[in-house]
Every structure is written in C-alpha cells, then in structure tokens.
Design an enzyme around this catalytic site. Structure first.
Site, PDB file in Angstrom:
ATOM      1  N   ASP A  54       0.823  -1.207   0.000  1.00 23.77           N
ATOM      2  CA  ASP A  54       0.000   0.000   0.000  1.00 23.77           C
ATOM      3  C   ASP A  54       0.855   1.254   0.000  1.00 23.77           C
ATOM      4  O   ASP A  54       2.070   1.214   0.215  1.00 23.77           O
ATOM      5  CB  ASP A  54      -0.917   0.012   1.226  1.00 23.77           C
ATOM      6  CG  ASP A  54      -2.038  -1.007   1.134  1.00 23.77           C
ATOM      7  OD1 ASP A  54      -2.330  -1.471   0.007  1.00 23.77           O
ATOM      8  OD2 ASP A  54      -2.614  -1.351   2.180  1.00 23.77           O
ATOM      9  N   TYR A 111       6.697  -9.959   7.040  1.00 22.53           N
ATOM     10  CA  TYR A 111       6.643  -8.518   7.269  1.00 22.53           C
ATOM     11  C   TYR A 111       7.134  -8.219   8.679  1.00 22.53           C
ATOM     12  O   TYR A 111       7.030  -9.060   9.580  1.00 22.53           O
ATOM     13  CB  TYR A 111       5.206  -8.003   7.165  1.00 22.53           C
ATOM     14  CG  TYR A 111       4.657  -7.871   5.771  1.00 22.53           C
ATOM     15  CD1 TYR A 111       4.708  -6.654   5.088  1.00 22.53           C
ATOM     16  CD2 TYR A 111       4.049  -8.955   5.144  1.00 22.53           C
ATOM     17  CE1 TYR A 111       4.178  -6.520   3.817  1.00 22.53           C
ATOM     18  CE2 TYR A 111       3.514  -8.829   3.870  1.00 22.53           C
ATOM     19  CZ  TYR A 111       3.583  -7.609   3.211  1.00 22.53           C
ATOM     20  OH  TYR A 111       3.054  -7.488   1.951  1.00 22.53           O
TER      21      TYR A 111
END
Length: 256
Positions: A54, A111
């Site tokens: 994003d 992540y």
C-alpha cells in the site's frame, strides 16, 4: 521471441509512492522501475511484482520478474541504480526458469512492523511514532492476541472490504512481538497475506493491549469470520515487507 526471464531483487522506501502497483494518477514503485529498465535496455519492459504494498509501505526485500530479449549492458545494476530515485535500490539480478512467476511461485512472505515509543526525528518515515502507548498497554495481552492468530486459517476480519481476494485463507507460521525499551517490532510470516492485513492485525493487537478489544471478541470474530468492532489500521510508515521465499531459489543464476 519472448526472451529470457529474470528476477530482480530490490528495496524501497515507500513514503513518496502510492504503493507498488501502477496507478493512473500517482507515482508507484512499479512505474518507477519499469521506466528505468525500459530506458536503459532500450526495450519496453513490464515487470511483475511479488505482491502489492500500500501507499507509504516499504520493502527491504522485494522480488519482481521480467522478460528481456537482448544482452545487458556493462555495469547494468550500477547504471540502473543511478537512473532510479534515491528511495529505490536494485540489489541483485538473476536469470530464472522460463515459468517463474514472482507472485504466484512465492511460498512464504514475512513482514515486520516498527513502533517508536518516543519522537524519532531520524526515522519518522520508517517507524510508526506512537509515544502515547508507553506504559499504557498490556504487553502480554498483545502477544496473546498474536498467538491466537496461529490457531486459525481464515482471516476475513483482517481484510479490507474492497479486496478482490479469491480466498480469506492464509497459512500463518509466525506472529510475534519484540518489546524493547523505545521500539516495538512485530514479526509475521505466512504463505500469503490479504489486502491491508498486517496493519489491521497490528492495530488489533494494540487495541487488545489498551483494553479496547477483548480476547473473547477477537476469538468470536475469527470463528465467525466477521469484522471486529471498530477496527483500526496502524499507520503505513511502520510496515516493511522484509522477506520473500521461493522453492526453486537455489536454481537461480546470478547475472553480474
């Protein structure tokens, strides 16, 4: 003639980009790399990334593939890095199998999410500055919330409502908090992730730690695959994609 297939390893600071994926009215990392490759190689290049990040999200390890019919010029990676903006770095180039796909052949993704507990003027774009959390959250409850995730396979409560995902199932293998004095780091690994999933999970853990969401409510949402009450997505700047894993990685040939 389709040419050979190559995998490009890169890293980027996502602060100035509208995410990885090309956008009609905003600069993306994909467009930046596409344009530089096409210019240097004098051929229209279309790269395919290992996934979408994003706007404002970073990657310390990202993989993309592309096809190329010609020969690479001398010192190609050095030249490519000079053409790219300062916030995008190409780290390695590999010749891969003709069928290789950066997105669909990835078997693992990891992540990390970083939270600064005091104002950090040197890392303001690469950590989430949340000093209000210091001494105001239950750290054991945050880890208990993360541990609960590993009991489930479907994660609809942590998917943005406009997602086009074909399934909500993800095989989570890690969900762990590290609490240092001034920085908290969340580690999470899975075979795949839903859109916005990690930031929603971080936000959930924080709300559990603050006593704004109970572990019972979390379990109910996961069992029933319903949205959490008042979900909160943690700020983009703290999130990094930091590892992509492929089963055929040992067969890649590095291009010097």
């Amino acid at each position: 003639m389709e040419g050979n297939r190559y995998a490009l390893e890169l890293a980027y600071n996502g602060t100035n980009y509208a995410g990885w994926q090309r956008q009609p009215n905003a600069m993306s990392v994909e467009q930046t790399v596409d344009s530089a490759l096409s210019l240097i190689l004098n051929e229209k290049i279309k790269i395919v990334g290992c996934g979408r990040t994003d706007a404002g999200v970073h990657a310390s390890h990202y993989v993309a593939h592309f096809d190329f019919t010609g020969e690479f010029p001398p010192f190609f990676l050095r030249r490519l890095n000079r053409f790219l903006a300062e916030d995008v770095s190409v780290q390695a180039l590999w010749r891969v199998q003709p069928h290789f796909h950066a997105r669909f052949h990835a078997t693992g993704r990891s992540y990390i999410y970083k939270i600064a507990l005091k104002k950090d003027v040197f890392r303001r774009d690469t950590v989430a500055s949340l000093p209000q959390l210091r001494d105001r959250v239950d750290l054991k409850a945050m880890q208990a919330a993360a541990d609960m995730l590993l009991e489930f396979e479907a994660f609809a409560p942590f998917c943005k409502t406009n997602s086009d995902a074909f399934t909500m199932n993800c095989d989570l293998t890690e969900a762990k908090w590290e609490f240092a004095e001034d920085t908290w780091t969340f580690h999470i690994s899975a075979n795949r992730f839903l859109r916005g999933m990690v930031r929603l999970i971080v936000g959930m853990c924080i709300r559990v730690g603050q006593g704004k969401l109970s572990l019972d409510d979390l379990r109910t949402a996961l069992e029933q695959q319903t949205r959490l009450p008042k979900p909160w997505s943690a700020p983009a700047e703290g999130l990094f994609l930091n590892d992509i894993r492929y089963p055929e990685r040992d067969r890649w040939e590095e291009v010097k």
